[in-house]
Each structure stands twice: as structure tokens, then as C-alpha cells.
Write an enzyme that holds these catalytic residues in place. Structure first.
Site, PDB file in Angstrom:
ATOM      1  N   LYS A  87     -30.214  84.911  57.831  1.00 11.13           N
ATOM      2  CA  LYS A  87     -30.837  85.235  58.874  1.00 11.13           C
ATOM      3  C   LYS A  87     -29.697  85.231  59.977  1.00 11.13           C
ATOM      4  CE  LYS A  87     -34.549  85.745  61.508  1.00 11.13           C
ATOM      5  NZ  LYS A  87     -34.336  87.091  61.708  1.00 11.13           N
ATOM      6  N   LYS A 123     -24.949  87.972  59.596  1.00 10.24           N
ATOM      7  CA  LYS A 123     -24.682  88.551  60.971  1.00 10.24           C
ATOM      8  C   LYS A 123     -24.184  89.974  60.652  1.00 10.24           C
ATOM      9  CE  LYS A 123     -24.866  87.724  65.423  1.00 10.24           C
ATOM     10  NZ  LYS A 123     -25.792  86.974  66.304  1.00 10.24           N
ATOM     11  N   GLY A 162     -32.184  90.953  66.742  1.00 14.20           N
ATOM     12  CA  GLY A 162     -31.197  91.525  67.891  1.00 14.20           C
ATOM     13  C   GLY A 162     -30.328  90.466  68.136  1.00 14.20           C
ATOM     14  N   ASP A 163     -29.084  90.902  69.049  1.00 11.94           N
ATOM     15  CA  ASP A 163     -28.122  90.169  69.597  1.00 11.94           C
ATOM     16  C   ASP A 163     -27.681  91.151  70.690  1.00 11.94           C
ATOM     17  OD1 ASP A 163     -26.062  87.664  69.172  1.00 11.94           O
ATOM     18  OD2 ASP A 163     -24.759  89.491  69.372  1.00 11.94           O
ATOM     19  N   THR A 206     -34.628  82.239  73.566  1.00 11.46           N
ATOM     20  CA  THR A 206     -33.324  81.570  73.775  1.00 11.46           C
ATOM     21  C   THR A 206     -32.967  81.124  74.999  1.00 11.46           C
ATOM     22  OG1 THR A 206     -32.534  83.424  71.998  1.00 11.46           O
ATOM     23  CG2 THR A 206     -30.622  82.403  73.197  1.00 11.46           C
ATOM     24  N   ASN A 237     -30.855  89.583  77.730  1.00 10.29           N
ATOM     25  CA  ASN A 237     -32.026  88.728  77.277  1.00 10.29           C
ATOM     26  C   ASN A 237     -31.964  87.259  77.460  1.00 10.29           C
ATOM     27  OD1 ASN A 237     -33.034  87.051  74.701  1.00 10.29           O
ATOM     28  ND2 ASN A 237     -34.679  88.639  75.216  1.00 10.29           N
ATOM     29  N   SER A 374     -37.420  83.373  65.663  1.00 12.19           N
ATOM     30  CA  SER A 374     -37.272  84.286  64.771  1.00 12.19           C
ATOM     31  C   SER A 374     -38.035  83.688  63.234  1.00 12.19           C
ATOM     32  CB  SER A 374     -36.097  84.715  64.442  1.00 12.19           C
ATOM     33  OG  SER A 374     -35.709  85.682  65.327  1.00 12.19           O
TER      34      SER A 374
END
Ligand code: NDP
Length: 442
Positions: A87, A123, A162-163, A206, A237, A374
């Protein structure tokens, strides 16, 4: 533990400075653990945990709006599955290369462990630069990227999110392509749209989680966020929702940035304007001055740390806050630093904060709120349920409190009480280590 082992790992992963930085920090924190657990040393747990279980690297060809062929490189690093399916997010940024994703994937293992949820670490991403691309170009890229990635992921195998450079738009395009290729509607990605399996609270998670952790840190000094002056770098974000939560807790955020420069608005940042510029128009932060001519704009993003504040939140990117910036913050009397971004503070910066007695919330603990929600999205998808915002937010607050407690406890047991860098590394590692010992040599 023998330092030559670390040297061997660094040599084997030559040319990957961010990965070296991440591995070296964890190695240092874990020394007292290895002294007390020789069985971990015999089982070569650190060597094993520093080696990804699998790395996938692939070509991503796509057509731009002029009909020209473009070629990018895609990656997925499936680092560790001791605690659950891999994850971790996908990053689309021109600086992406294997070493950067290995650093992020490595950190993700311990962060996910800290949340207490069943998630391994991974990742991925691409050197695709979404800046200046049309929606159609982004869609064609995402479809091509997912055409290959879809072979390697699944709701019980690997669940990306996402990132940097990957938000709701990109997750939507990738989910659509995955669904089409596999003829299945599953929770294979998190950060999905609310009406097709996304979780309420994921967008905010986050940034909100960061403030829940900083709040716990301040409580240890009988203090709170009320009336604090805050600097929050970035305007993506994490920074946007950290700023929103600061305001809700009675603090004032006076500076934000993007990769070109930073704004200072002493009266308090007008967050809805920043959201309009960055989330809707996908513009530059300097456009803030059009509506607020009395605010300041400075070219270059590093000067933001010279702005006097009580709480500093590096929320943009890795190594954005160095020793010199830390000295400037300390000189201005900073009380607390919370890392919303991954590894935003350089090792000399961290040292300066710890020696200066500042409350320091390291990324693995401080930004774990995103992956935690998540994890909650995966739980809701598994049950075909959708929880209310308040239910998700209450769980998030509980998770961030537990992370603070377990990191603090581990710091007291193995290092210096309150050193959350060591505490988070140790608490995160212990669960992974125990699972790896129980699962045999795999
Ligand atoms: P976004 O893409 O939404 O935003 C990134 C922001 O940082 C943008 O404002 C970008 O500016 C800015 N930025 C990028 N590089 C620099 C730089 N060198 N100097 C100053 N600003 C810069 O990403 P996120 O907010 O999602 O991610 C930010 C950080 O938080 C990353 O380290 C990410 O790994 C981490 N993180 C994110 C999570 C999430 O849930 N989103 C979860 C956990 C960690 P510009 O507009 O110019 O590109």
C-alpha cells in the site's frame, strides 16, 4: 549492529541518495533494538527489510495533443507485505526515478505499520510531469500507465493511491482503465471519487491527521494550537487541508508556497483563494497577490523558513528544510515542527531541532493519516459500506493519538523519551519484524 552491513546496503544501491538517507536514519534508530534482539540480527531482518520484495519498471508510451509520441518510465516498488497488501501512493513528477520511489516505499512500510491497520508498504509513479498538460493528455498517460500496472496490482495484492501529481483526476482515469481491462469493480485504488467507492475524509486525511498529531505533541507541554502562528509549505493536498485544520483549531497560517515561490499574508492566508488557484485553476501561488495586493510574494521556495512562526509544517517535498532553515526557525523561537511531506527535513535539520528541544513530529508518524484513511477506504470497500465523515474523522483522530502514544512509548523504552524520530522508527519496525519472524524466511 555492525555498520559494515549498512555500508553494504548503501553500496548495493549506488546512486540513490534519498534511499540512503532513509535507510541510514532507520538503521541508526534501530541500534538499541538490535542490541536487545540478537535474533533479529541472526535472521538478517534489516538486510531483508531494506530489499524490496519486487520492483516493476515499465515503458509508458502515450500520444500528446499534437499527435506526437511521448515515452515515460513507470515504476511500482512492492517493498514489504509482512503486514498486508502493498500500500502506498503513486507520484507523477519529473524528478521520479527508482531511488526516490525506494526511499518512499521503504518509509511507507513503517508508516503503515504505525497505523495499526493491515497494510504492507509500496510506492510507485512515473517521471511524467503533469504541469501544463491538458486533461486529455493526462488521461492518455494514465490509461497507458495503468495498462501495464494493472497486471501487478489488485485489492488483495497491491493497492496504490495518490501522491505528488496524482489527485482525484488521475485516480479516476486510472481506475476507469483498470475496471475496463479487468472487467471488475474493486477497491484496487484509494482516493476514489465519493460516489464510486471513495471514503469521506480521505481528501482531508493527511493534513488533518498531521494536526491531530501536532496537537498530541503540544499537549505534552500543556499547550495547544490556539493562537499559534503557522507556516505551511506547499499548496497541494497536504498543505491545504493542514491549513484548514489549523484554522479550525484557532491557529493562523501566514505563509504557503509552491515550487516557484512563497506568499506571506500576515493577516492569515485566504485559504479558499489558494484552493481556487491550486485546485481549480491549477495556477501558480503568486496569483494570490492579484486579489490580495498587500500580501508578499518571494521567488524561490526555501526562504519560507525565515518567516517567524510558532509551528512549522513542511508540507511540500523531500529535503525542503535543511540545517540552515532549521537554524532560522530556531532563532525565531519555533515550538513545534510537523512533517506533512515525506522526509522534508534533512538529517542536519532534524539534529538541530532535536538538540534545540523543539517538539518534532517525523513524517512516518505525522503524515500517516492519509494512508490510515486509505486503509479505512479499503475496509469500507470490502464491506460495500460508506461511513459518515464524522465516523471516519473520529477513527482518524484515534489512530493519530495511538501513533503518538506508541512512538512516545518506544522512545522511552529504547531511546530518549519524546524523541519521536527514534520512537516512530522503532514502533513501526517492531510490528513488521515480529510478523517477518513468524512468517519464516520469505
Ligand atoms: P501535491 O502534488 O498535491 O502538492 C505538492 C505541493 O508541493 C505543490 O504545491 C507543489 O508546488 C509543491 N512543491 C513541490 N516541489 C516543491 C519544492 N521543491 N518546493 C516547494 N514546493 C514544492 O502533493 P501532496 O500535497 O499530496 O504531497 C506533498 C507531500 O506530502 C509529498 O512529500 C507527499 O509524499 C507527502 N504525502 C502526501 C500524502 C497524501 O495523502 N497526499 C500522504 C502522505 C504524505 P507546484 O504546484 O509548483 O508543483
Amino acid at each position: 549492529m555492525d555498520k559494515s552491513m549498512l555500508d553494504d546496503i548503501l553500496k548495493k544501491n549506488a546512486g540513490e541518495p534519498e534511499f540512503h538517507q532513509a535507510v541510514s536514519e532507520v538503521f541508526e534508530s534501530l541500534q538499541p533494538v538490535f542490541d536487545r534482539h540478537p535474533e533479529f540480527v541472526d535472521a538478517k531482518l534489516f538486510e531483508r527489510v531494506a530489499e524490496p520484495e519486487r520492483v516493476i519498471m515499465f515503458r509508458v508510451p502515450w500520444l500528446d495533443d499534437q499527435g506526437q509520441v511521448q515515452v515515460n518510465r513507470g515504476f511500482r516498488v512492492e517493498f514489504n507485505s509482512a503486514l498486508g497488501p502493498y500500500k502506498g501512493g503513486l507520484r507523477f513528477h519529473k524528478t521520479v526515478y527508482l531511488g526516490l520511489l525506494k526511499f518512499l516505499g521503504f518509509e511507507q512500510i513503517f508508516k503503515n505499520s504505525l497505523t495499526g491497520l493491515q497494510m504492507g508498504g509500496g510506492k510507485g509513479g512515473s517521471d511524467f510531469d503533469p504541469h501544463g498538460k491538458s486533461d486529455m493528455e493526462v488521461m492518455r498517460f494514465c490509461q497507458s500507465f495503468m495498462s501495464e500496472l494493472s497486471r501487478h496490482i489488485g485489492p488483495d495484492t497491491d493497492v496504490p493511491a495518490g501522491d505528488i501529481g496524482v489527485g482525484a483526476r488521475e485516480i479516476g482515469f486510472m481506475f476507469g482503465q483498470y475496471k475496463r481491462l479487468t472487467n471488475s469493480f474493486t477497491g484496487v485504488l484509494t482516493g476514489k471519487g465519493l460516489n464510486w467507492g471513495g471514503s469521506l475524509g480521505r481528501t482531508e486525511a493527511t493534513g488533518y491527521g498531521l494536526l491531530y498529531l501536532v496537537r498530541e505533541m503540544l499537549k505534552t507541554k500543556n499547550d495547544s494550537m490556539k493562537d499559534k502562528i503557522v507556516v505551511s509549505s506547499g499548496s497541494g493536498n497536504v498543505s491545504i487541508y493542514a491549513t484548514q485544520k489549523c484554522m479550525q483549531l484557532g491557529a493562523k497560517v501566514i505563509a504557503m508556497s509552491d515550487s516557484n515561490g512563497y506568499i506571506v499574508d500576515k493577516g492569515g492566508i485566504d485559504l479558499s483563494l489558494v484552493q481556487q488557484i491550486k485546485e481549480v485553476q491549477r495556477g501558480r501561488i503568486k496569483e494570490y497577490l492579484v486579489k490580495h495586493p498587500n500580501a508578499e510574494y518571494h521567488e524561490g521556495s526555501t526562504g519560507i523558513w525565515e518567516v517567524k512562526c510558532d509551528v512549522a509544517l513542511p508540507n511540500a517535498t523531500q529535503n525542503e528544510l535543511n540545517g540552515k532553515a532549521a537554524d532560522a526557525l530556531l532563532g525565531n523561537g519555533v515550538l513545534a515542527v510537523g512533517e506533512g511531506a515525506n522526509m522534508p527535513t534533512t538529517p542536519d535539520g532534524i539534529r538541530a531541532f532535536l538538540e534545540g528541544g523543539v517538539l518534532f513530529g517525523p513524517a512516518k508518524a505525522a503524515n500517516a493519516g492519509g494512508v490510515a484513511v486509505s486503509g479505512l477506504e479499503m475496509a469500507q470497500n470490502g464491506q460495500r459500506l460508506a461511513w459518515s465523515f464524522d465516523e471516519v474523522d473520529t477513527r482518524l483522530q484515534g489512530i493519530m493519538r495511538n501513533i503518538h502514544t506508541s512512538a512516545r512509548k518506544a522512545s522511552a523504552e529504547y531511546s530518549t523519551e519524546g524523541n519521536l524520530v527514534d520512537g516512530a522508527n522503532i514502533a513501526g519496525f517492531m510490528k513488521v519484524a515480529e510478523a517477518m519472524m513468524q512468517q519464516g524466511l520469505v
